[in-house]
Design a protein around this motif. Structure first.
Motif, PDB file in Angstrom:
ATOM      1  N   TRP A  55      12.053  -7.163  28.480  1.00 55.05           N
ATOM      2  CA  TRP A  55      10.715  -7.344  29.045  1.00 55.05           C
ATOM      3  C   TRP A  55       9.755  -6.371  28.382  1.00 55.05           C
ATOM      4  N   ASP A  56       8.717  -6.905  27.750  1.00 51.32           N
ATOM      5  CA  ASP A  56       7.717  -6.106  27.051  1.00 51.32           C
ATOM      6  C   ASP A  56       6.772  -5.511  28.092  1.00 51.32           C
ATOM      7  N   MET A  57       7.077  -4.337  28.565  1.00 50.47           N
ATOM      8  CA  MET A  57       6.302  -3.717  29.635  1.00 50.47           C
ATOM      9  C   MET A  57       4.917  -3.289  29.151  1.00 50.47           C
ATOM     10  N   ALA A  58       4.822  -2.822  27.921  1.00 50.29           N
ATOM     11  CA  ALA A  58       3.533  -2.369  27.397  1.00 50.29           C
ATOM     12  C   ALA A  58       2.556  -3.531  27.266  1.00 50.29           C
ATOM     13  N   ARG A  59       3.002  -4.688  26.801  1.00 50.44           N
ATOM     14  CA  ARG A  59       2.134  -5.852  26.672  1.00 50.44           C
ATOM     15  C   ARG A  59       1.720  -6.376  28.048  1.00 50.44           C
ATOM     16  N   TYR A  60       2.631  -6.334  28.981  1.00 44.63           N
ATOM     17  CA  TYR A  60       2.349  -6.812  30.332  1.00 44.63           C
ATOM     18  C   TYR A  60       1.301  -5.921  30.999  1.00 44.63           C
ATOM     19  N   THR A  61       1.293  -4.618  30.650  1.00 43.21           N
ATOM     20  CA  THR A  61       0.333  -3.686  31.246  1.00 43.21           C
ATOM     21  C   THR A  61      -1.094  -4.001  30.815  1.00 43.21           C
ATOM     22  N   LYS A  62      -1.269  -4.476  29.589  1.00 40.95           N
ATOM     23  CA  LYS A  62      -2.611  -4.742  29.068  1.00 40.95           C
ATOM     24  C   LYS A  62      -3.236  -5.988  29.675  1.00 40.95           C
ATOM     25  N   VAL A  66       3.347   6.377  37.768  1.00 36.67           N
ATOM     26  CA  VAL A  66       3.334   5.184  38.615  1.00 36.67           C
ATOM     27  C   VAL A  66       1.904   4.790  38.948  1.00 36.67           C
ATOM     28  N   LYS A  67       1.049   5.784  39.228  1.00 35.35           N
ATOM     29  CA  LYS A  67      -0.345   5.476  39.535  1.00 35.35           C
ATOM     30  C   LYS A  67      -1.051   4.843  38.346  1.00 35.35           C
ATOM     31  N   THR A  68      -0.623   5.198  37.134  1.00 33.59           N
ATOM     32  CA  THR A  68      -1.227   4.592  35.952  1.00 33.59           C
ATOM     33  C   THR A  68      -0.937   3.102  35.907  1.00 33.59           C
ATOM     34  N   TYR A  69       0.275   2.712  36.194  1.00 36.54           N
ATOM     35  CA  TYR A  69       0.628   1.292  36.158  1.00 36.54           C
ATOM     36  C   TYR A  69       0.110   0.557  37.396  1.00 36.54           C
ATOM     37  N   ARG A  70      -0.147   1.278  38.479  1.00 33.30           N
ATOM     38  CA  ARG A  70      -0.798   0.660  39.641  1.00 33.30           C
ATOM     39  C   ARG A  70      -2.305   0.530  39.443  1.00 33.30           C
ATOM     40  N   LYS A  71      -2.816   1.217  38.395  1.00 39.35           N
ATOM     41  CA  LYS A  71      -4.244   1.208  38.052  1.00 39.35           C
ATOM     42  C   LYS A  71      -5.095   1.787  39.176  1.00 39.35           C
ATOM     43  N   ILE A  72      -4.561   2.827  39.820  1.00 40.64           N
ATOM     44  CA  ILE A  72      -5.314   3.539  40.848  1.00 40.64           C
ATOM     45  C   ILE A  72      -5.429   5.014  40.499  1.00 40.64           C
ATOM     46  N   TRP A  79     -10.133   9.114  37.514  1.00 38.56           N
ATOM     47  CA  TRP A  79     -10.686   9.142  36.160  1.00 38.56           C
ATOM     48  C   TRP A  79     -10.319  10.419  35.408  1.00 38.56           C
ATOM     49  N   THR A  80     -10.005  11.480  36.148  1.00 39.91           N
ATOM     50  CA  THR A  80      -9.593  12.719  35.482  1.00 39.91           C
ATOM     51  C   THR A  80      -8.194  12.622  34.885  1.00 39.91           C
ATOM     52  N   GLN A  81      -7.436  11.605  35.304  1.00 42.05           N
ATOM     53  CA  GLN A  81      -6.075  11.477  34.794  1.00 42.05           C
ATOM     54  C   GLN A  81      -6.065  11.146  33.309  1.00 42.05           C
ATOM     55  N   HIS A  82      -7.110  10.463  32.837  1.00 43.19           N
ATOM     56  CA  HIS A  82      -7.150  10.069  31.429  1.00 43.19           C
ATOM     57  C   HIS A  82      -7.178  11.290  30.521  1.00 43.19           C
ATOM     58  N   SER A  83      -7.997  12.295  30.886  1.00 40.02           N
ATOM     59  CA  SER A  83      -8.043  13.509  30.075  1.00 40.02           C
ATOM     60  C   SER A  83      -6.721  14.265  30.136  1.00 40.02           C
ATOM     61  N   LYS A  84      -6.062  14.243  31.303  1.00 39.87           N
ATOM     62  CA  LYS A  84      -4.760  14.890  31.406  1.00 39.87           C
ATOM     63  C   LYS A  84      -3.729  14.192  30.529  1.00 39.87           C
ATOM     64  N   ASP A  85      -3.788  12.864  30.475  1.00 44.60           N
ATOM     65  CA  ASP A  85      -2.855  12.128  29.624  1.00 44.60           C
ATOM     66  C   ASP A  85      -3.051  12.485  28.160  1.00 44.60           C
ATOM     67  N   ILE A  86      -4.300  12.674  27.758  1.00 47.53           N
ATOM     68  CA  ILE A  86      -4.568  13.053  26.368  1.00 47.53           C
ATOM     69  C   ILE A  86      -3.977  14.425  26.067  1.00 47.53           C
ATOM     70  N   MET A  87      -4.127  15.361  27.000  1.00 51.37           N
ATOM     71  CA  MET A  87      -3.583  16.698  26.797  1.00 51.37           C
ATOM     72  C   MET A  87      -2.056  16.677  26.749  1.00 51.37           C
TER      73      MET A  87
END
Length: 889
Positions: free
Chosen positions: A427-434, A565-571, A574-582
């Protein structure tokens, strides 16, 4: 048949004493009543000489022994100024003995912290260690590279201890962490009285010799001794990280000195269900074979061991009953690991995603066969593979692995019986996420439901009567092996992506969440095997899994999780994006600049590389490929069959795992020692509660652990306390505590999230899934009845607060309407004060029956109150005899 119990280690604290020529290590049990002594010679420059007399000393005998050693090692007889015996260090266990180019070092655990409690067995985290050089300076033969090796060996502790959330090593003095709960509890049920491994205890022989001249007031009584089988199993060395460090001494010293430790994660939280405590424990065991860092260890070696292989076990147990025999315990195991092929990535290009390359052709899936043979032996069948790598890419990258893994599974399945074939789910999880129309977690929950129904889970109790009162059609579809005492998990889910970090952790969380629902239903805690998001229970479980994922990601990839998990729930905020980059930058930096040093440290700590003057130094090797692929240096004498690729005897017991079968090979791996029922070596009550110590209730571990009622449940009056009620994010206990600073509050009209419309179902969001069943919709709708509107009226200048609360419906907390009169047949049942239902839980009761012995005891108490003391019976004399022997003789 005698009962069986796990043996408690007799060495739980150490004191190292030093003389001019020797080290004396005094090991004591927790109560400080029994002691052992090790003697280490310091005059050998490059050899390790250890003497263990295997004698058990009392506290008085140890004091006399240390006094004689102090007196005999003084420079002048009678001199009091200089001591001949000095105290060097105190510790909690021996990690092992290691040698580089000079003499041996002893590695000691100097600091520990309790992390979990399973049935009264404590699990500790190793927080600090100490390396002591054994030879004295006068015989030391120095080498210029010794200091560099000793500094490299400290690196695993530096990288893994000083991250506060990172568990380096976990150990227990009485519970085997290298095995699952299912193995440890089923081992207690085997008929050990028929085993040939039962031998007389060495302790009993020495204790009998030391008491030959002592006076025994019971020697003429002839009373029988109540015998219990004390069990000590061999660890599963694949998950033991100090096995090589103890290999030099394991056949010399008593087994109480050996402490096997695992590397991975251990976390425990308390789920409070209307005041009833349920402990949720998560244990991750990292494999010590083919271990390493992210880009330096990929795929598998020639022995079938894969990189980043971690076995994750979630244990649920009713904490109100501690005993393994009387309590209710359940566990579920799943595995992650790299794709079992010969593949790697070239990191010399300094790219964020180096290209994947296949190092060797394996047309007959030889290495995959070795890997899945290990899994069949440990877990049984079915083996289910969940492959989450990408399927569609503009330029082939991850797809290369899927194109090789699927034919390998097809090739192996053609030789297995159809009912035991390996299941493959791609199962292509990355494609399904988009995709905006698809929900990743909904799709994962469907896969998890199918997986749990096929593998089942472990529980040590048969079905409760509540399953008959509130039947569920999904319960009848759960797989596994049903036994008279419960059910066993047969088979396992093996999840992988490329790194086995972010996507794998989310998939494992969804499978664990589904298994948690079935485990709670099996324990009689919920009426349907289904849990929803945004409940206290799932939030607590999600927090455990995030700590679990961060720890494993830090150990293998050098950073915490990037996608949660919150990333895949899309909840996610907005500060999480900068943390993911770091985190991405931190992972890239670690992989590029520090992974090589960490890999050298791991190779040295696991003794994959052993320094020698006749071979190049560790830092001079261009690659460690030949260290982890032993067959590459010599031709194999015997090659396994390509068709019968499994080990002998494995298929005969499937779907049950071969390692858990009571056959002769497995019985030999367990040492059985017949001990007295009142012996300290099996007294888990004294081990856990420590009645000989003065402890503070606030400092106990059960108070300090994460608590769903304290951490997650809202603190507002009138809220439904059930941890299975859906709540809004701002209604959790943490957010309410954070808003306490606001002193003036307006009129707030609040409702629990359960009164809101239920969230859209998984299948309604997914474009490729089927519709929800009517029963699931009814389940979701029934939760909305738990509405609790509350008005908080606050006036300025007035400290009083009026709470207007609508009364909860009677059906809400109990599931039945108490306003209705009970039926006539129910009234007949409760005419007596005791329930006549079948056994439903550990609190089950039966109609009172006073036997003659109990009546005699009661009459004896009455007569004693009247001043008429009766003579002691035979059982009382036996009990008093054992107490006197264990305490004073």
């Amino acid at each position: 048949m005698p009962q069986s119990s796990a043996l408690i280690s007799g060495v739980q604290s150490l004191v190292v004493y030093e003389t001019r020529a020797r080290y004396f290590i005094v090991g004591s049990n927790q109560a400080q009543t029994k002691h052992r002594v090790l003697k280490i010679d310091r005059t050998e420059p490059k050899d390790l000489v250890i003497i263990d007399d295997k004698h058990v000393y009392s506290q008085q005998e140890v004091r006399e022994l240390l006094g004689r050693l102090d007196l005999g090692n003084r420079t002048k007889i009678g001199q009091k100024g200089s001591s001949g015996l000095s105290r060097a260090v105190s510790a909690y266990g021996i990690v092992g003995f290691v040698r580089f180019l000079e003499g041996y070092y002893i590695v000691l655990i100097t600091k520990r912290r309790k992390m979990a409690d399973i049935g009264g067995h404590s699990i500790y985290k190793v927080e600090d260690t100490s390396m002591i050089y054994i030879p004295i300076d006068s015989v030391r033969v120095t080498h210029p590279d010794e200091a560099r090796y000793s500094q490299i060996c400290i690196l695993p502790y530096f990288y893994m201890i000083y991250y506060c959330w990172c568990i380096l090593l976990s150990s227990s003095y009485s519970y085997d962490l290298s095995h699952s709960l299912q193995y440890n509890l089923t081992m207690l049920l085997r008929p050990w009285e028929l085993s040939s491994t039962v031998e007389p205890s060495v302790d009993e022989e020495h204790s009998s010799q030391s008491r030959q001249d002592s006076f025994d007031i019971f020697e003429d009584e002839g009373l029988p001794m109540q015998v219990v089988n004390g069990l000590k199993s061999e660890p599963y060395l694949k998950y033991v990280w100090n096995g090589k460090l103890l290999e030099r001494v394991k056949d010399i010293v008593h087994h109480d000195w050996l402490m096997y430790i695992i590397h991975g994660f251990c976390g425990q939280s308390k789920l409070v269900i209307y005041g009833r405590p349920v402990h949720v424990t998560l244990i991750a065991r990292r494999s010590s074979r083919f271990a390493g860092t992210r880009f330096l260890k990929r795929g598998a070696n020639c022995e079938g061991d894969v990189a980043n292989e971690v076995e994750t076990e979630q244990i649920i147990h009713d904490a109100s009953v501690m005993s393994f025999t009387a309590g209710s315990y359940s566990s579920y195991v799943q595995v992650r690991g790299s794709v079992p092929l010969y593949w790697s990535q070239d990191i010399s290009t300094m790219m964020p995603k180096p290209p994947i390359r296949l190092d060797q052709a394996d047309p007959y899936a030889y290495v995959a066969a070795l890997h899945f043979d290990q899994m069949l032996q440990r877990f049984g069948s079915p083996i289910i593979i969940l492959n989450l790598v990408k399927k569609r890419e503009k330029r082939k990258h991850e797809k290369i692995l899927s194109e090789e893994l699927y034919p390998a599974v097809i090739n192996l399945n053609q030789f297995l019986p159809p009912e035991h074939c390996i299941d493959y789910i791609a199962w292509d999880m990355a494609r399904y996420t988009k995709s905006k129309l698809c929900n990743v977690l909904d799709r994962l929950s469907m896969i998890a439901e199918n997986v749990v129904k096929r593998t089942g889970f472990y529980i040590n109790r048969s079905d409760f009567y509540c399953h008959t009162l509130r039947p569920d059609e999904r319960w009848g579809d759960v797989g596994g092996h049903i036994t008279p005492t419960g059910r066993l998990q047969t088979g396992v889910l093996r999840t992988n992506c490329v790194d086995c970090l972010d996507r794998t952790n989310t998939a494992q969380f969804m499978v664990g969440k589904c298994a948690l629902a079935y485990q709670l239903y099996a324990l009689g805690m919920i009426d349907k095997p289904k849990l929803q998001f945004d409940t206290d229970c799932v939030r607590l479980f999600e927090e455990l899994y995030e700590d679990h994922g961060d720890t494993l990601s830090l150990q293998y990839g050098g950073s915490q999780l990037v996608h949660r998990v919150k990333t895949y729930r899309k909840i996610a905020p907005w500060t999480q994006h900068s943390k993911d980059i770091m985190q991405t930058l931190s992972r890239y930096y670690s992989n590029a600049f520090s992974d090589a040093d960490r890999q050298d440290a791991i190779n040295l700590f696991l003794q994959v590389y052993q320094p020698s003057e006749q071979r190049p130094h560790l830092w001079e090797l261009p690659t460690d490929f030949y260290l982890h692929h032993k067959s590459s240096m010599a031709l194999a004498q015997e090659r396994r069959s390509y068709t019968y690729w499994w080990s002998e005897g494995v298929l005969a017991f499937l779907p049950v795992a071969y390692d858990e079968v009571a056959c002769k090979d497995n019985m030999r791996k367990v040492k059985v020692k017949r001990v007295n029922r009142y012996d300290e070596a099996i007294d888990i009550y004294t081990e856990f509660f420590k009645p000989y110590e003065l402890t503070s209730f606030d400092d106990t571990f059960c108070i300090a652990m994460t608590n769903s009622a304290r951490e997650f449940m809202p603190k507002t009056v009138g809220v439904d306390p059930s941890p299975f009620t859906v709540r809004k994010p701002e209604e959790t206990g943490k957010s309410v505590l954070g808003n306490k600073s606001s002193k003036e509050e307006a009129v707030v009209q609040r409702k629990t999230a359960a009164s809101a419309p239920p969230p859209p179902s998984e299948e309604a969001i997914s474009s490729t899934s089927e519709d929800d069943s009517e029963e699931d919709r009814e389940d979701d709708g029934s939760v909305s009845q738990r509405s609790t509107p509350i008005k908080l009226l606050t006036e300025s200048g007035d400290s009083t607060r009026t709470h207007e609360q609508q009364q909860l419906p009677v059906r809400a907390p109990y599931g039945i309407n108490l306003d209705e009169l009970p039926a006539d047949e129910d009234l007949l049942i409760y005419q007596d004060p005791v329930s006549l239902f079948q056994e439903d839980s550990v609190y089950a009761t039966a109609p009172p029956k006073v036997d003659p012995d109990s009546r005699e005891v009661f009459e004896g108490h009455v007569m004693t109150g009247q001043g008429q003391v009766r003579s002691l019976c035979r059982e009382d004399v036996l009990m008093y005899r054992e107490y006197i022997k264990n305490r004073y003789m």
